[in-house]
Design a protein around this motif. Structure first.
Motif, PDB file in Angstrom:
ATOM      1  N   LYS A   1       0.281 -23.966  24.665  1.00 13.89           N
ATOM      2  CA  LYS A   1      -0.337 -22.689  24.054  1.00 13.89           C
ATOM      3  C   LYS A   1      -0.036 -22.938  22.387  1.00 13.89           C
ATOM      4  O   LYS A   1       1.011 -22.592  22.143  1.00 13.89           O
ATOM      5  N   PHE A   2      -1.199 -22.512  21.824  1.00 15.17           N
ATOM      6  CA  PHE A   2      -1.146 -22.704  20.432  1.00 15.17           C
ATOM      7  C   PHE A   2      -0.714 -20.987  20.107  1.00 15.17           C
ATOM      8  O   PHE A   2      -1.290 -20.134  20.863  1.00 15.17           O
ATOM      9  N   GLU A   3      -0.157 -20.917  18.818  1.00 16.34           N
ATOM     10  CA  GLU A   3      -0.147 -19.578  18.221  1.00 16.34           C
ATOM     11  C   GLU A   3      -1.731 -18.910  18.020  1.00 16.34           C
ATOM     12  O   GLU A   3      -2.454 -19.682  17.713  1.00 16.34           O
ATOM     13  N   PRO A   4      -1.875 -17.600  18.226  1.00 16.35           N
ATOM     14  CA  PRO A   4      -3.015 -17.168  17.959  1.00 16.35           C
ATOM     15  C   PRO A   4      -3.525 -17.377  16.630  1.00 16.35           C
ATOM     16  O   PRO A   4      -4.810 -17.524  16.577  1.00 16.35           O
ATOM     17  N   SER A   5      -2.862 -17.578  15.829  1.00 20.21           N
ATOM     18  CA  SER A   5      -3.167 -17.637  14.362  1.00 20.21           C
ATOM     19  C   SER A   5      -3.449 -19.012  13.734  1.00 20.21           C
ATOM     20  O   SER A   5      -3.845 -19.356  12.814  1.00 20.21           O
ATOM     21  N   ALA A   6      -3.075 -20.111  14.861  1.00 18.38           N
ATOM     22  CA  ALA A   6      -3.566 -21.317  14.330  1.00 18.38           C
ATOM     23  C   ALA A   6      -4.960 -21.815  14.324  1.00 18.38           C
ATOM     24  O   ALA A   6      -5.656 -21.537  15.490  1.00 18.38           O
TER      25      ALA A   6
ATOM     26  N   THR B   1      -8.692 -26.428  13.323  1.00 16.85           N
ATOM     27  CA  THR B   1      -8.545 -27.563  12.444  1.00 16.85           C
ATOM     28  C   THR B   1      -6.734 -28.009  12.781  1.00 16.85           C
ATOM     29  O   THR B   1      -6.616 -29.344  12.780  1.00 16.85           O
ATOM     30  N   ASN B   2      -6.062 -27.098  12.717  1.00 19.13           N
ATOM     31  CA  ASN B   2      -4.910 -27.250  12.846  1.00 19.13           C
ATOM     32  C   ASN B   2      -4.431 -27.919  14.407  1.00 19.13           C
ATOM     33  O   ASN B   2      -3.776 -29.012  14.449  1.00 19.13           O
ATOM     34  N   LYS B   3      -5.047 -27.293  15.607  1.00 22.24           N
ATOM     35  CA  LYS B   3      -5.106 -27.649  16.703  1.00 22.24           C
ATOM     36  C   LYS B   3      -5.473 -29.225  16.845  1.00 22.24           C
ATOM     37  O   LYS B   3      -4.652 -30.133  17.397  1.00 22.24           O
ATOM     38  N   LYS B   4      -6.619 -29.584  16.117  1.00 21.96           N
ATOM     39  CA  LYS B   4      -7.072 -30.904  16.301  1.00 21.96           C
ATOM     40  C   LYS B   4      -5.733 -31.836  15.361  1.00 21.96           C
ATOM     41  O   LYS B   4      -5.661 -33.152  16.217  1.00 21.96           O
TER      42      LYS B   4
ATOM     43  N   TYR C   1       5.374 -31.634  20.980  1.00 20.40           N
ATOM     44  CA  TYR C   1       4.498 -30.330  20.865  1.00 20.40           C
ATOM     45  C   TYR C   1       5.208 -29.219  20.395  1.00 20.40           C
ATOM     46  O   TYR C   1       4.894 -28.688  19.577  1.00 20.40           O
ATOM     47  N   GLN C   2       6.309 -28.962  21.254  1.00 17.11           N
ATOM     48  CA  GLN C   2       6.996 -27.807  21.050  1.00 17.11           C
ATOM     49  C   GLN C   2       7.664 -27.664  19.518  1.00 17.11           C
ATOM     50  O   GLN C   2       7.756 -26.566  18.862  1.00 17.11           O
TER      51      GLN C   2
ATOM     52  N   VAL D   1       2.533 -24.340  17.553  1.00 20.76           N
ATOM     53  CA  VAL D   1       2.574 -24.204  19.129  1.00 20.76           C
ATOM     54  C   VAL D   1       3.504 -23.401  19.306  1.00 20.76           C
ATOM     55  O   VAL D   1       4.700 -23.080  19.118  1.00 20.76           O
ATOM     56  N   ARG D   2       3.036 -22.349  20.170  1.00 23.91           N
ATOM     57  CA  ARG D   2       3.890 -21.209  20.826  1.00 23.91           C
ATOM     58  C   ARG D   2       4.789 -21.815  21.958  1.00 23.91           C
ATOM     59  O   ARG D   2       6.064 -21.496  22.024  1.00 23.91           O
TER      60      ARG D   2
END
Length: 447
Positions: free
Chosen positions: A65-70, A73-76, A112-113, A118-119
């Motif tokens: 679960k990614f932060e909503p603000s991410a 491009t950051n996720k990739k 990842y954590q 990453v939330r």
């Protein structure tokens, strides 16, 4: 060469040595000044990792679960850096099912954590159907007694005290049916191993969906069909079969367990979300595991926010250790009782997290082969509570037609349980008649 020449040569070499050291220091300072960093070790490609077998997780999958603000491009970038690949995204709760190296689930989740984008990240764990052992079975009056030929064997609805059992150690279903037998406007979603579509004593599921690894939504394991029968078997239909706790409730078949009775965190979470979004008033989860999943908790909270009552098995661990999803705050955790209103020997327990108890020993219901059989487990106790929730929904209106109110009525309308460990089975054993406001002094009731 003279001594003077050797001395001069030595001084020259000494000077060159110092010049080399100074040069290296200057270069290092320049590198640091430009912000350059050493090359970081990369996660190994999936095909190069050495699989390490692990029990209790889906091999090669984690939940992220990614932060909503991410930004995307950051996720990739994070996936590229951590060596993961998105397989799917669970809508609304926005949790990604990520492919990683098999055997590296714990390590990759921890990796990842650590990223600030990453939330949370966790292995995609496994929950299981929770029954003990089953055996085949072939085989009291109230104001309304259904005509089903085997209803006399359903002691959970009406315990007459035969076989030396404790009279009225039941949920007073017959008395409750004088008030309501449910409503087609109340869907109960059975999240399980599927439901047999051809059993003569089961209504056709109004909705069917499959989130498991199985190619079919039907029940090949034999667990979900039994649970569905306890919830909503066809009732008062002549000489056929058994009765259901909420006979007129609508049935949803939401398959989240595979044909071995196992289901991942993600499959259960998708099932919970789907059921809530498709109007289920009650969500039955006769499954359990010791793993706490933030992904599933988000799905549970989403369903509760949509107005559903969620019910889950407390587990057959014979322990006070918490089992999930039952132990989540927005789920009714159900322990099991026997024919004498005592804690079933296999049932998990815990005064701090179990909410109620229900009959779960030798429960007669439908089986996937078109017949009938008895099973035991907190899996069998849970659909009694789900069925009572359906009855309460059907009898509620106005301000009472809210999941908070329905849950409160179920948990307050209970009978005390005797024996060792009674205080650790929540508020007591459910009573359907009390929950719907009926007259509960029939059949030689103790009240």
């Amino acid at each position: 060469m003279s001594f003077g020449s050797r001395a001069a040569s030595g001084r020259g070499m000494h000077a060159w040595r110092w010049l080399f050291i100074l040069t290296m220091l200057v270069l290092l300072a320049l590198l640091l000044g430009t912000g350059m960093k050493p090359v970081e070790a990369q996660s190994p490609p999936l095909e190069e990792a050495s699989p390490v077998p692990q029990e209790g997780v889906v091999p090669g999958e984690i939940l992220v679960k990614f932060e909503p603000s991410a930004p995307s491009t950051n996720k990739k970038r994070v996936h590229g850096k951590k060596g993961g690949r998105t397989k799917e995204v669970i809508p609304e709760i926005e949790v990604e099912v990520v492919q990683v190296a098999p055997g590296q689930e714990e390590a990759r989740a921890a990796d990842y954590q650590e990223d600030p984008n990453v939330r949370y990240a966790e292995p995609n764990g496994v929950y299981r159907a929770v029954e003990t052992r089953s055996r085949r079975s072939d085989g009291a009056k109230a104001n309304w007694t259904p005509s089903d030929s085997r209803v006399g064997g359903q002691w959970a609805f009406n315990n007459t005290g035969r076989n030396g059992w404790t009279r009225d150690a039941d949920i007073d279903a017959f008395e409750a049916w004088d008030v309501t037998r449910g409503s087609r406007d109340v869907p109960v979603a059975v999240l399980d191993s599927g439901v047999s579509p051809s059993h003569e004593d089961l209504p056709k599921a109004a909705e069917t969906v499959n989130f498991s690894k199985s190619p079919t939504p039907d029940d090949a394991y034999g667990h979900g069909t039994h649970v569905a029968g306890t919830v909503a078997a066809r009732t008062d239909n002549g000489t056929t079969g058994v009765a259901g706790t909420c006979p007129r409730c609508t049935l949803y078949n939401v398959k989240v367990l595979d044909d071995s009775g196992n289901g991942s965190y993600s499959s259960v979470a998708k099932g919970v979300r789907w059921a809530a979004n498709h109007g289920a008033k009650v969500i039955n989860m006769s499954l359990a595991g010791t793993g706490y999943s933030r992904t599933l908790k988000e799905a549970v909270d989403h369903a509760w926010g949509k107005g559903a009552v969620l019910v889950a098995a407390a587990g057959n661990g014979e322990t006070n250790a918490r089992f999930y999803p039952a132990a989540y705050r927005n789920v009714v955790a159900v322990a099991a009782t026997d024919q004498d209103d005592r804690k079933a020997v296999f049932s998990s327990y815990g005064s701090s997290w179990v909410d109620v108890a229900a009959p779960g020993v030798g429960i007669l219901s439908t089986t996937q082969d078109g017949r009938y059989g008895r099973k035991s487990g907190t899996s069998m106790a849970t659909p009694h509570v789900a069925g009572v929730a359906g009855l309460v929904w059907s009898n509620s209106s106005g301000a009472d037609a809210r999941n908070e109110s329905v849950r409160q009525k179920i948990e307050e309308a209970v009978d005390p349980i005797g024996g060792t460990g009674a205080s650790s089975l929540g508020k007591g054993r459910i009573n359907a008649c009390k929950a719907v406001g009926g007259s509960c002094d029939l059949n030689g009731s103790r009240r």
